[in-house]
Design an enzyme around this catalytic site. Structure first.
Site, PDB file in Angstrom:
ATOM      1  N   ASN A 158      -4.102   1.774  10.430  1.00 60.61           N
ATOM      2  CA  ASN A 158      -4.859   2.220   9.260  1.00 60.61           C
ATOM      3  C   ASN A 158      -5.216   0.946   8.517  1.00 60.61           C
ATOM      4  O   ASN A 158      -4.517   0.530   7.604  1.00 60.61           O
ATOM      5  CB  ASN A 158      -3.997   3.149   8.394  1.00 60.61           C
ATOM      6  N   PRO A 159      -6.295   0.269   8.960  1.00 66.25           N
ATOM      7  CA  PRO A 159      -6.602  -1.032   8.367  1.00 66.25           C
ATOM      8  C   PRO A 159      -7.233  -0.884   6.982  1.00 66.25           C
ATOM      9  O   PRO A 159      -7.668   0.214   6.622  1.00 66.25           O
ATOM     10  CB  PRO A 159      -7.601  -1.621   9.369  1.00 66.25           C
TER      11      PRO A 159
ATOM     12  N   PHE B  36       0.836  -1.206   0.000  1.00 68.56           N
ATOM     13  CA  PHE B  36       0.000   0.000   0.000  1.00 68.56           C
ATOM     14  C   PHE B  36       0.874   1.260   0.000  1.00 68.56           C
ATOM     15  O   PHE B  36       1.856   1.346   0.743  1.00 68.56           O
ATOM     16  CB  PHE B  36      -0.875  -0.040   1.259  1.00 68.56           C
TER      17      PHE B  36
HETATM   18  C1  SAM Z   1      -4.523   0.469   4.214  1.00 75.06           C
HETATM   19  S1  SAM Z   1      -3.002  -0.407   4.355  1.00 75.06           S
HETATM   20  C2  SAM Z   1      -2.157   0.691   5.498  1.00 75.06           C
HETATM   21  C3  SAM Z   1      -0.654   0.606   5.446  1.00 75.06           C
HETATM   22  C4  SAM Z   1       0.046   1.657   6.330  1.00 75.06           C
HETATM   23  N1  SAM Z   1      -0.324   1.530   7.720  1.00 75.06           N
HETATM   24  C5  SAM Z   1      -0.252   3.066   5.858  1.00 75.06           C
HETATM   25  O1  SAM Z   1      -1.066   3.749   6.492  1.00 75.06           O
HETATM   26  O2  SAM Z   1       0.312   3.491   4.846  1.00 75.06           O
HETATM   27  C6  SAM Z   1      -3.500  -1.778   5.379  1.00 75.06           C
HETATM   28  C7  SAM Z   1      -2.387  -2.769   5.715  1.00 75.06           C
HETATM   29  O3  SAM Z   1      -2.923  -3.761   6.615  1.00 75.06           O
HETATM   30  C8  SAM Z   1      -2.391  -5.023   6.290  1.00 75.06           C
HETATM   31  N2  SAM Z   1      -3.301  -6.032   6.842  1.00 75.06           N
HETATM   32  C9  SAM Z   1      -4.493  -6.456   6.337  1.00 75.06           C
HETATM   33  N3  SAM Z   1      -5.044  -7.373   7.163  1.00 75.06           N
HETATM   34  C10 SAM Z   1      -4.193  -7.523   8.223  1.00 75.06           C
HETATM   35  C11 SAM Z   1      -4.222  -8.332   9.397  1.00 75.06           C
HETATM   36  N4  SAM Z   1      -5.234  -9.162   9.665  1.00 75.06           N
HETATM   37  N5  SAM Z   1      -3.166  -8.253  10.258  1.00 75.06           N
HETATM   38  C12 SAM Z   1      -2.127  -7.407  10.004  1.00 75.06           C
HETATM   39  N6  SAM Z   1      -2.056  -6.633   8.888  1.00 75.06           N
HETATM   40  C13 SAM Z   1      -3.083  -6.676   8.017  1.00 75.06           C
HETATM   41  C14 SAM Z   1      -2.276  -4.994   4.783  1.00 75.06           C
HETATM   42  O4  SAM Z   1      -1.351  -5.965   4.333  1.00 75.06           O
HETATM   43  C15 SAM Z   1      -1.816  -3.551   4.545  1.00 75.06           C
HETATM   44  O5  SAM Z   1      -0.415  -3.455   4.534  1.00 75.06           O
END
Ligand code: SAM
Length: 290
Positions: free
Chosen positions: A194-195, A97
Site C-alpha cells: 500500500n504505497p 501511517f
Molecule cells: C500509505 S503507507 C502504508 C503503510 C501500511 N502498509 C498500511 O497499509 O497501513 C506507505 C508506507 O510506505 C513507506 N514508504 C514510502 N516510500 C518507500 C520506499 N521507497 N520503500 C519502502 N517503503 C516506503 C512509508 O514510510 C509508509 O510507511
C-alpha cells in the site's frame, strides 16, 4: 474547556464532549469522544455506558487534554496509540501511517491468492505499522513474511507490533526490496504494497488530521507502483502475485503498467465501488523468444 464535572456520568461526559468536538468541526464527534473515554477509562463500549460514577481528577484531566489535542488536528489513534486492523489491535505512533479499513480489502485479495500455496514467501513493501504483513502472518502461520519500510519510525512500530502479537514477521529498513537477501530473487510468492499514492494536489486539500501523518507515507502518485511493477518479475516466483493498493482514479494507469509484465491483471473495487486494488501474476512460462 468541555465543562465536565466530577459527578457527571461517563455517558453524559460523552454527550457534552461530543458537543464540544462538533463545535470545533471535528468529524464523528460522538465516536471520537467515546473512543477517547473508553481508552482513558480502560474499558469497552458496554463498560463505558454501564458506569455511573464520575471521572476521577486524573482521568478527567487526561481526557480533557486529549479532546483539546484532537481539536488541534491530532488523530485519535495518535492519542490512544492504537488502531484495529482486521483481527489485530496494532500500536501506532506519530510519524507512522495509521492503517485504514480500506486496506483490509487488499489483505482479503492477498489471502485468496495465497490459498493454493503452502509455506508461501510473502513480502510487504512500505509496511508502516506492519498492518498487511501482520494480518497475513496471523491468518497464514505457514508463511514466511518479510516487511520493508524506508522509515525508521515505521520499522520500530512494526517490529513492536510483531512482538505484541507474537508473529515472526521479519521487518527490515530500506528502499522497496533492497533490504531483502539476494537469494530471495525468484522465490517470492506474493508481493504486497500500500504505497504512498496521493497526489500533492489531493494532499493540500486534506483535513488537518490526515496531514498530521507523515508526508512521505501519503504522497507519491503512482511512482512506487511503477517501480514495483518493474521489480516484480525479478523477485516473484513464476506464478507469483503482485498486489497493490491504488487511489480510486489510478486503476487504468496501474492496470496498463501491470499488463506490460504480468498476466491475469485485474482491478478490484472496494465495498463502495471505488477502484482500490490492482493485482497481477508473473507468467508461469517465460515468454517464448521471437
Ligand atoms: C500509505 S503507507 C502504508 C503503510 C501500511 N502498509 C498500511 O497499509 O497501513 C506507505 C508506507 O510506505 C513507506 N514508504 C514510502 N516510500 C518507500 C520506499 N521507497 N520503500 C519502502 N517503503 C516506503 C512509508 O514510510 C509508509 O510507511
Amino acid at each position: 474547556m468541555t465543562g465536565t464535572s466530577p459527578t457527571m456520568r461517563p455517558s453524559d461526559v460523552v454527550r457534552r464532549s461530543a458537543e464540544f468536538l462538533r463545535h470545533h468541526d471535528v468529524e464523528s464527534p460522538r465516536e471520537t469522544a467515546e473512543a477517547l473515554l473508553i481508552y482513558f477509562l480502560g474499558t469497552d463500549r458496554a463498560g463505558l455506558y454501564a458506569l455511573d460514577e464520575g471521572l476521577d481528577t486524573r482521568t478527567a484531566r487526561l481526557f480533557g487534554r486529549a479532546l483539546c489535542q484532537r481539536c488541534h488536528g491530532i488523530p485519535v489513534q495518535y492519542l490512544t496509540g492504537e488502531q484495529q486492523f482486521m483481527d489485530l489491535v496494532l500500536g501506532v505512533a506519530p510519524g507512522v501511517f495509521i492503517p485504514r479499513p480500506e486496506t483490509e480489502g487488499l489483505v482479503e485479495v492477498a489471502l485468496e491468492l495465497l490459498r493454493p500455496v503452502t509455506n508461501p514467501v510473502v513480502v510487504d513493501v512500505g509496511t508502516g505499522t506492519g498492518a498487511i504483513a501482520l494480518a497475513i502472518a496471523h491468518r497464514r502461520p505457514d508463511a514466511r513474511v518479510l516487511a520493508t519500510d524506508v522509515s525508521e519510525a515505521a520499522v520500530t512500530v512494526a517490529t513492536a507490533n510483531a512482538s505484541r502479537h507474537d508473529l515472526a514477521v521479519e521487518v527490515r529498513r530500506g528502499d522497496l526490496l533492497e533490504p531483502l537477501e539476494p537469494d530471495l530473487r525468484g522465490r517470492v510468492d506474493l508481493l504486497t504494497s500500500n504505497p504512498p499514492y496521493l497526489t500533492r494536489e489531493v494532499y493540500e486539500s486534506l483535513p488537518e488530521e490526515v496531514r498530521a501523518e507523515p508526508y512521505e507515507a501519503l504522497v507519491g502518485g503512482t511512482d512506487l507502483h511503477h517501480r514495483l511493477a518493474s521489480l516484480a518479475p525479478e523477485w516473484l516466483v513464476p506464478g507469483g502475485w503482485l498486489v497493490v493498493e491504488i487511489g480510486d482514479e489510478q486503476g487504468p494507469e496501474v492496470r496498463a503498467l501491470f499488463e506490460e509484465r504480468l498476466d491475469e491483471v485485474a482491478v478490484v473495487a472496494d465495498l463502495a465501488g471505488r477502484d482500490r486494488v490492482v493485482r497481477g501474476r508473473l507468467p508461469l512460462e517465460p515468454p517464448s523468444a521471437g
